[in-house]
Design an enzyme around this catalytic site. Structure first.
Site, PDB file in Angstrom:
ATOM      1  N   LYS A 186       0.825  -1.204   0.000  1.00 16.90           N
ATOM      2  CA  LYS A 186       0.000   0.000   0.000  1.00 16.90           C
ATOM      3  C   LYS A 186       0.873   1.274   0.000  1.00 16.90           C
ATOM      4  O   LYS A 186       2.090   1.197   0.194  1.00 16.90           O
ATOM      5  CB  LYS A 186      -0.931  -0.012   1.212  1.00 16.90           C
ATOM      6  CG  LYS A 186      -1.930  -1.183   1.196  1.00 16.90           C
ATOM      7  CD  LYS A 186      -2.776  -1.216  -0.063  1.00 16.90           C
ATOM      8  CE  LYS A 186      -4.080  -1.975   0.057  1.00 16.90           C
ATOM      9  NZ  LYS A 186      -3.963  -3.448   0.011  1.00 16.90           N
TER      10      LYS A 186
HETATM   11  C1  LIG Z   1      -5.327  -4.252   0.699  1.00 17.73           C
HETATM   12  C2  LIG Z   1      -6.800  -4.109   0.719  1.00 17.73           C
HETATM   13  C3  LIG Z   1      -7.577  -4.552   1.797  1.00 17.73           C
HETATM   14  C4  LIG Z   1      -7.039  -5.394   2.908  1.00 17.73           C
HETATM   15  O1  LIG Z   1      -5.936  -4.929   3.556  1.00 17.73           O
HETATM   16  P1  LIG Z   1      -4.891  -5.919   4.254  1.00 17.73           P
HETATM   17  O2  LIG Z   1      -4.116  -4.991   5.126  1.00 17.73           O
HETATM   18  O3  LIG Z   1      -4.051  -6.534   3.183  1.00 17.73           O
HETATM   19  O4  LIG Z   1      -5.682  -6.908   5.033  1.00 17.73           O
HETATM   20  C5  LIG Z   1      -8.932  -4.290   1.780  1.00 17.73           C
HETATM   21  N1  LIG Z   1      -9.505  -3.632   0.761  1.00 17.73           N
HETATM   22  C6  LIG Z   1      -8.791  -3.211  -0.295  1.00 17.73           C
HETATM   23  C7  LIG Z   1      -9.486  -2.464  -1.389  1.00 17.73           C
HETATM   24  C8  LIG Z   1      -7.428  -3.446  -0.362  1.00 17.73           C
HETATM   25  O5  LIG Z   1      -6.726  -3.067  -1.441  1.00 17.73           O
END
Ligand SMILES: *Cc1c(COP(=O)(O)O)cnc(C)c1O
Length: 397
Positions: A186
């Site tokens: 992210k």
């Molecule tokens: C990455 C992501 C998540 C989940 O996040 P994690 O920290 O990997 O559990 C949820 N929704 C979206 C749209 C994402 O891209």
């Protein structure tokens, strides 16, 4: 998008503060921690950065979505409307609560189509959850009006869009609740982590206790604290929070670099008449985490995707053929392949997926490519990449 590309002394210093005193837990041990409260500091930093009253850190973004929906009162047999283009975490988080994900079509924003949302509302609907995929947003005013008219909660999954804004409000801070992820890919990362944000003081209080076994956090003796509600453990560790603290302070710089790189690529692609770009709702500003564009048809999109790979243009996704982000490849959800029994309400509630088609979404996702914007590219590299992309698209047309 990835903060992992830019990682160094600032992150190391914050982590060393934690290692120096050894208090890896966010609560208690006040005498040992030399004043270091990394989770609490990161929450304050997020509140300032996003201009939101409350931020609650959790273990990851998937947990953030489950927690946010639980705070919104979503539970057994309730329906939550989400887009059919999203990461699998969106429906996982809903099903964790015994609730039912109701997938609906997207539009040219690559997020929820407000008309499809309206058509999907039933007397079981509790919440609408737009997912701001690939750094840009849903039409939040339209969705908010629908939510208000039907007495539903608006919960934003902003995991892919931190740093974007809508009419001056940070994405995630517009709805009743918003969710972020700080996983390794992210925009800002802390390894594994997430956050729930809200301007609602009751939700904030409930978030604080729900994510720590129900602890009311009153007084300074954990063993003597009360537990007004049942909770779970979604606590982040101080080590993860320390990394996040260094990263969030760099968010503005990351977004500026993304915008610069995005603009070079977009200007180059805009010279090709057959290429169009995703719609950004009026008043919205993307986080520039991805450049998302459309080609004339599915066949051309597949050709361009292959052409990019052959030319070494990496990290461009054709989600139509991808296992994780589009309903077409979610057989495990359609067949309800769980390791444990689910309720009859969920089984019946998901039956629609056996027959429902998503023609409008196929029309957009089939023609869409979304290219990750990296922080580490030099200007010369971005320009060379832009030229390779233009050449590959022209060859496919
Ligand atoms: C990455 C992501 C998540 C989940 O996040 P994690 O920290 O990997 O559990 C949820 N929704 C979206 C749209 C994402 O891209």
């Amino acid at each position: 998008m990835p903060g992992f590309e830019s990682f160094g002394d600032l992150e190391r210093k914050e982590v060393e503060d934690v290692l120096d005193n050894g208090v890896l837990m966010r609560y208690g041990f006040d005498a040992m921690r030399n004043g270091h409260y990394k989770a609490k500091s990161l929450e304050e930093e997020l509140q300032n950065t996003l201009q939101v009253n409350h931020a609650q850190l959790v273990t990851n973004g998937t947990a953030a979505v489950s927690v946010a929906l639980a705070l919104a009162g979503v539970g057994a047999g309730d329906e939550v409307i989400i887009p059919c283009f999203t990461f699998v975490a969106s429906f996982e988080a809903i099903m964790m609560l015994g609730a039912i994900p109701v997938l609906v079509d997207i539009d040219a924003t690559l997020t929820l189509d407000p008309n499809a949302v309206k058509a999907a509302i039933t007397d079981k609907t509790k919440a609408i959850m737009p997912v701001h995929m690939c750094g840009s947003m849903a039409d939040l005013d339209a969705l908010s009006a629908i939510a208000k008219a039907h007495n539903l909660k608006l919960v934003e999954d902003a995991c892919q869009a931190i740093g974007g804004t809508y009419k001056g409000t940070a994405l995630g801070a517009y709805g009743d609740l918003g969710c972020f992820s700080f996983d390794f890919v992210k925009t800002i990362t802390c390894g594994e982590g997430g956050a729930v944000v809200t301007n609602n003081a009751t939700y904030a209080k409930h978030a604080d206790l729900f994510t720590d076994h129900g602890h009311d956090h009153i007084g300074n003796d954990r063993g003597a604290e009360g537990h007004p509600y049942l909770g779970y453990n979604f606590r982040i560790s101080e080590l993860n929070a320390a990394v996040g603290l260094a990263q969030v302070r760099r968010l503005k710089d990351f977004i500026a670099i993304q915008k610069k790189n995005y603009t070079i690529l977009r200007d180059a692609l805009a010279t090709i008449p057959e290429v169009t770009f995703r719609t950004v709702p009026e008043g919205g500003e993307e986080s520039y985490a991805f450049l998302s564009f459309f080609l004339p048809d599915l066949e051309t999109a597949r050709k361009v995707s292959a052409g990019f790979k052959a030319a070494g243009v990496d990290a461009c996704f054709h989600y139509y053929d991808n296992n994780w982000h589009y309903v077409r490849k979610w057989e495990h959800l359609k067949d309800i392949k769980t390791l444990y029994p689910v309720s009859k309400e969920v089984t019946n509630g998901l039956a629609y997926l056996k027959t429902k088609t998503f023609d409008q979404s196929d029309h957009f996702i089939g023609r869409n490519l979304s290219c990750l914007i990296k922080l580490s590219w030099t200007e010369a590299e971005v320009k060379a990449r832009a030229q390779q992309m233009v050449t590959a698209i022209q060859q496919a047309l």
